[in-house]
Enzyme design. Structure first.
Site, PDB file in Angstrom:
ATOM      1  CE  LYS A 246      -3.597  -1.883   2.792  1.00 33.75           C
ATOM      2  NZ  LYS A 246      -5.190  -1.609   1.828  1.00 33.75           N
ATOM      3  NE  ARG A 320     -11.223  -9.636  -1.173  1.00 33.75           N
ATOM      4  CZ  ARG A 320     -11.522  -8.896  -2.182  1.00 33.75           C
ATOM      5  NH1 ARG A 320     -12.068  -9.008  -3.147  1.00 33.75           N
ATOM      6  NH2 ARG A 320     -11.577  -7.588  -1.939  1.00 33.75           N
TER       7      ARG A 320
HETATM    8  N1  BES Z   1      -7.884  -3.780   4.804  1.00 37.75           N
HETATM    9  C1  BES Z   1      -8.271  -3.347   3.440  1.00 37.75           C
HETATM   10  C2  BES Z   1      -9.409  -2.438   3.452  1.00 37.75           C
HETATM   11  C3  BES Z   1      -9.371  -1.304   3.908  1.00 37.75           C
HETATM   12  C4  BES Z   1      -9.428  -0.111   3.366  1.00 37.75           C
HETATM   13  C5  BES Z   1     -10.055  -1.219   5.519  1.00 37.75           C
HETATM   14  C6  BES Z   1      -9.533   1.084   4.095  1.00 37.75           C
HETATM   15  C7  BES Z   1     -10.047  -0.001   5.915  1.00 37.75           C
HETATM   16  C8  BES Z   1      -9.620   1.195   5.128  1.00 37.75           C
HETATM   17  C9  BES Z   1      -8.381  -4.570   2.448  1.00 37.75           C
HETATM   18  O1  BES Z   1      -7.469  -5.617   2.908  1.00 37.75           O
HETATM   19  C10 BES Z   1      -7.712  -4.176   1.116  1.00 37.75           C
HETATM   20  O2  BES Z   1      -6.610  -3.701   1.007  1.00 37.75           O
HETATM   21  N2  BES Z   1      -8.665  -4.152   0.170  1.00 37.75           N
HETATM   22  C11 BES Z   1      -8.392  -3.568  -1.197  1.00 37.75           C
HETATM   23  C12 BES Z   1      -9.133  -4.667  -1.924  1.00 37.75           C
HETATM   24  C13 BES Z   1      -8.464  -4.640  -3.467  1.00 37.75           C
HETATM   25  C14 BES Z   1      -6.924  -4.966  -3.619  1.00 37.75           C
HETATM   26  C15 BES Z   1      -9.252  -5.400  -4.382  1.00 37.75           C
HETATM   27  C16 BES Z   1      -8.890  -2.371  -1.174  1.00 37.75           C
HETATM   28  O3  BES Z   1     -10.018  -2.089  -0.954  1.00 37.75           O
HETATM   29  O4  BES Z   1      -8.195  -1.480  -2.009  1.00 37.75           O
HETATM   30 MN    MN Z   2      -5.589  -5.509   2.232  1.00 37.94          MN
END
Ligand code: BES
Ligand code: MN
Ligand code: ZN
Length: 465
Positions: A246, A320
């Protein structure tokens, strides 16, 4: 904070006496009725404070507007009581008495409002936040006060764990906490056993971290359960994104990616004290998602507990993968209902902000029922669609599915992914609390940081069975 139930709160020597004011009605307090200015009409949220100049046992009287008496509900009381508490803090009050005259059963939302507003995460600060030390109540049902205190405590544990840095709230720490609950039987599976159970999608996520994974299964088993429920909390103790790392700004709050797990821990701790006639299994597949030489990689093909294969499209869609195995595990317990609660998608946060959690499921009545309980408990849920189009986007050339779809509709896509791991004979609901679990600025009763999202709704749901 201590709650004292007394005969008559008007007579208590305290810093602030809070009285309620309905629009178009006099309050129960003659000083307020005499001295409040005309524009203090009792509109919900309006506050009038006066020093009593020793004409009254309390130092101050705070009159709190609650709006139209016929429109009274839990949310109005909880939110406005929280507002009054914040004012009491400004007045540097330590002891606060409530003199509420209303036919509405006000003591549960009142106690919730006080406790939520009186919470601060200041463990690591040398200068502690000012807190209310004691509240006094009268004309209340002691049992309702007790239930509200237990639910408040569950929220507090949940908020503390999610506010704690990832260096504290590790998978091992969550396991240790789970093993300390009175009245709960807890089993913790280590890596070898997790592999033996076939939960290799979960293990793939965990393999890049030096923190060992801990699969936590807590059980609350009453004598004659009316129903059996499993609640699964996403337990990513830190989500760096993995090799699909990230950007800094998105990683900043990722210590909160175990908020679902924190919710489940709060609930399990509370259950033996609330002793509902429902068997509850609390399940957490705890781990960290880290980039390293041992990390799982884009392109890897994983096999979940139910034999379905997953092509890793993005290592940041890790929640997931852990939930897939946890859902399979929960369904094998032959429970009637499964709820998973997860900070799952940024897409849900984009769609609903911090106002509401997303909810999806395989049974409309079950989902609707939870939405209703949530509205009563003070948490908003908004149902998102589960359409085949979202699933089609996750088709893979080399495995049964990919772990992500397109850029759009991400919350529903995640829901459709999870559905692959739920057996049809159980009712299942998925909460996406990505937007509601952690606030970047104060909102209603809450200060910045963790909210304990899901705790109130799920506990109310369980005790209402
Ligand atoms: N933990 C994150 C989701 C999240 C984002 C929680 C902001 C709280 C605040 C999750 O694991 C994630 O990174 N999701 C990705 C999925 C994508 C790669 C399909 C996302 O939402 O960007
Ligand atoms: Mn994630
Ligand atoms: Zn995550």
């Amino acid at each position: 904070m201590e709650i004292k139930i007394v005969e008559n709160t008007k007579e208590v020597l305290c810093d602030v006496l809070v009285v309620n004011k309905f629009e178009g009605k006099e309050t129960s307090n003659s000083l307020v009725n005499k001295y409040a200015p005309e524009d203090f009409t009792g509109k919900a949220g309006q506050i009038f404070v006066m020093h009593t100049q020793k004409e009254f046992p309390s130092t101050y009287i705070l009159a709190l507007g609650l709006g139209d008496e016929s429109c009274m509900d839990n949310n109005i009381i909880r939110e406005n009581v929280a507002k009054a508490i914040k004012k009491c803090v400004e007045l540097k009050a330590k002891t606060v008495a409530f003199d509420f005259s209303t036919d509405y059963g006000f003591c549960m939302p009142l106690v919730m409002g006080v406790n939520i507003a009186n919470y601060h995460f200041d463990k690591y600060k040398n200068k502690k936040a000012h807190r209310i030390a004691e509240i006094y109540l009268s004309n209340v049902v002691p049992e309702a006060v007790n239930v509200a205190s237990i639910i408040s405590d569950a929220m507090k544990l949940s908020r503390n764990l999610a506010n704690e840095p990832a260096a504290f709230s590790t998978p091992s720490k969550l396991a240790e906490i789970a093993q300390g609950f009175e009245g709960i039987e807890t089993i913790v599976y280590e890596e070898d056993k997790i592999r033996e159970l076939g939960m290799t999608a979960y293990l793939a996520v965990a393999q890049g971290s030096v923190q060992p994974p801990k699969f936590i299964h807590m059980k609350y088993v009453p004598e004659n359960p009316k129903k059996r429920i499993a609640i699964i909390g996403k337990g990513l103790c830190f989500d760096s994104g993995g090799l699909d790392i990230k950007p800094a700004a998105s990683m900043l709050n990722m210590k909160d990616d175990m908020s679902g797990a924190a919710c489940v821990l709060g609930i399990m701790k509370a259950l033996p004290k609330l002793h509902p006639d429902v068997e509850v299994h609390g399940i957490i597949a705890a781990c960290e998602n880290m980039p390293s030489g041992s990390s799982y990689k884009p392109g890897d093909i994983l096999t979940a507990k139910n034999g379905k294969t997953i092509e890793v499209d993005n290592t940041d869609a890790e929640g997931r993968l852990t939930l897939a195995d946890a859902l399979c595990y929960a369904c094998e317990l032959q429970v009637d209902e499964v709820v998973d609660i997860a900070t799952l998608t940024g897409a849900c946060m984009v769609a609903l902000g911090s106002a509401a959690s997303g909810i999806m499921g395989n049974n409309d009545d079950f989902v609707k029922n939870i939405i209703e309980v949530g509205a009563y408990a003070g948490e908003k849920f908004w149902q998102l669609p589960m359409w085949q189009e979202y699933r089609d986007n996750m088709n893979s050339d080399v495995a049964d599915m990919k772990n992500t779809g397109t850029r759009y509709g991400g919350a529903s896509a995640a829901g459709m992914f999870l559905k692959e791991f739920v057996t049809d004979n159980v009712k299942w609901a998925h909460f996406d609390i990505a937007g509601t679990a952690f606030l970047d600025k104060p909102q209603k009763e809450f200060c910045k940081g963790a909210t304990g999202a899901g705790v109130r709704t799920l506990l109310d749901y369980i005790i209402c069975q």
